[in-house]
Design an enzyme around this catalytic site. Structure first.
Site, mmCIF file in Angstrom:
data_model
loop_
_atom_site.group_PDB
_atom_site.id
_atom_site.type_symbol
_atom_site.label_atom_id
_atom_site.label_comp_id
_atom_site.label_asym_id
_atom_site.label_seq_id
_atom_site.Cartn_x
_atom_site.Cartn_y
_atom_site.Cartn_z
ATOM 1 N N SER A 67 0.803 -1.216 0.000
ATOM 2 C CA SER A 67 0.000 0.000 0.000
ATOM 3 C C SER A 67 0.843 1.277 0.000
ATOM 4 C CB SER A 67 -0.976 -0.036 1.183
ATOM 5 O OG SER A 67 -1.976 0.931 1.052
ATOM 6 N N ASP A 114 10.929 4.861 -9.725
ATOM 7 C CA ASP A 114 10.596 5.389 -11.050
ATOM 8 C C ASP A 114 11.266 6.726 -11.331
ATOM 9 O OD1 ASP A 114 9.068 3.180 -11.427
ATOM 10 O OD2 ASP A 114 7.128 4.203 -11.451
ATOM 11 N N LYS A 167 -0.718 -3.987 -3.467
ATOM 12 C CA LYS A 167 -2.006 -3.375 -3.117
ATOM 13 C C LYS A 167 -2.063 -1.972 -3.719
ATOM 14 C CE LYS A 167 -5.116 -2.403 0.776
ATOM 15 N NZ LYS A 167 -5.200 -0.934 0.714
#
Length: 420
Positions: free
Chosen positions: A313, A324, A338
């Site tokens: 999460s 990224d 999640k």
């Protein structure tokens, strides 16, 4: 005369019609007011109707479910609770669920930093009913019993997981300090376990930090175990203390961090990224909101992130953004997966709802739901997910090597820049 008479007849008919209509209105049965228990059901339906991530409700006759609930007798508060649970069940979303008052309080308490129970973090994959152990909190009864991440819960106090559901299992494990709860599970290696655990108040201690030294280098270790309301402030303090100790690089340990408050996770990301995308959130209307961090960082040095199957999460949002955006290298095992965001909604009697309100993707557009984040370096699984002794934690050694490699790449970049 005939014209006047005809007009009079027409007026008479109109008046008569009004009187008859008024008679029907006067004699219409009064609308029956809803009882408090019925109103609770209606309120729960309305909140989900306004908030749920899929406004089409995946083809489920959502309005009809409300009508069915009210068609049944609701003579008590417990029957209202059961009606709400029955109403939500067809959604098939384990994260959109009803919480009784004691369950709702326990969940809100955990976001504040403490719980009374056995210290298990639990999760469930979308479309499945299997309740898995994400992690055992440090210093908890579950950690003392060496319950491993990936273990599958079978029953609590003799009640099967199929009957309890995710929130029911969590609620059954919580309770007053000093009481005992029986739990049956299957370990990752297939061994069946029957355990009796004594509940106690567990201080989550969500943030821990310390300095590490290796081969003449000084590193900072920042462990975040869960994102609670106080975590952003605690992280800011920890980063300041580590920088005062002249650390050359940071190891951000998100192993067994099940998430928590997404807002807290975003604030931590804001401390480590400089005007870079943090996450893209898609709401129920299909609107995508890309969150960009503020300019400036509390820490701008090299970072390595540690993750495992217990990373979920909000911690996946943070790890995915750092990866990224090229801000950090991620080491460890694939994360839990999640990619849904829930909100807590209190109801009038102290009970409440958790409702899935949005989906998120990482800055590179990766949807991690049921997939997780793939580390840049996949490490061999540990027999003990988070060893208490640093010298027994090979992942820390690998993280320090990765930081050293970053130092070398940085030095070479400076040399090339100087030469040109």
């Amino acid at each position: 005369m005939s014209g006047w008479a005809q007009g009079g007849v027409r007026k008479f008919r109109i008046c008569l019609s009004v009187v008859i209509l008024a008679g029907f209105l006067l004699w219409a049965p009064a609308v029956q007011a809803l009882s408090e228990d019925q109103q609770l059901v209606v309120d729960a339906w309305s909140f989900v109707n306004q908030s749920y991530v899929d406004p089409t409700f995946e083809g489920i006759p959502w309005r009809r479910l409300r009508q069915r609930a009210l068609e049944q007798p609701i003579p008590s508060r417990e029957s209202a609770y059961e009606a709400i649970e029955t109403m939500l069940a067809p959604l098939g979303d384990p994260f959109t669920c009803f919480l009784r008052p004691e369950q709702f309080k326990a969940l809100t308490d955990s976001t504040a930093g403490s719980i009374s129970g056995v210290g298990l973090q639990l999760g469930i994959n979308e479309g499945e009913t299997v309740v898995q152990v994400i992690s055992s909190l440090d210093g908890s009864p579950a950690a003392a019993a060496e319950i491993q991440p990936g273990s599958v819960v079978l029953a609590v106090e003799g009640d099967s997981v199929e009957d309890l559901g995710l929130e029911g299992v969590a609620a059954a494990l919580r309770g007053p300090s000093g009481t005992v709860v029986d739990i049956e599970l299957v370990a990752p290696d297939g061994e069946r376990q029957s355990l009796s655990l004594e509940r106690r108040t567990v201080d989550l201690r969500p943030v821990r930090s310390r300095r590490l030294r290796e081969d003449g280098h000084t590193y900072g270790l920042l462990q975040i175990r869960q994102f609670t309301t106080k975590v952003p402030e605690l992280v800011s303090t920890a980063l300041a203390e580590l920088q005062n100790k002249c650390v050359e690089g940071l190891i951000l340990d998100l192993r067994n961090n099940p998430g928590g408050l997404v807002s807290s996770g975003l604030k931590v990301g804001n401390s480590l990224l400089d005007a870079q995308p943090l996450v893209s959130i898609r709401d129920r209307n299909g609107i995508v909101d890309t969150i960009i961090t503020d300019a400036g960082e509390l820490y701008d040095g090299p970072i390595v992130v540690l993750v495992n199957s217990g990373t979920a999460s909000a911690s996946e949002i943070l790890a995915g953004a750092l990866q990224d955006d090229g801000r950090a290298e991620v080491l460890g095992r694939p994360t839990f997966g999640k990619g849904l965001i829930q909100t807590l909604i209190p109801l009038s009697d102290g009970s409440g709802l958790t409702v899935t309100v949005a989906r998120y993707v990482t800055p590179a557009g990766n949807d991690i739901q049921s997939v997780g984040i793939m580390p840049n370096q996949v490490l061999a699984a540990l027999t003990q997910e988070t060893p208490e002794d640093d010298s027994q934690d090979p992942w820390l050694e690998r993280a320090m090597v990765a930081l050293q490699n970053q130092f070398h790449r940085h030095d070479k970049h400076i040399e090339r820049t100087a030469m040109t």
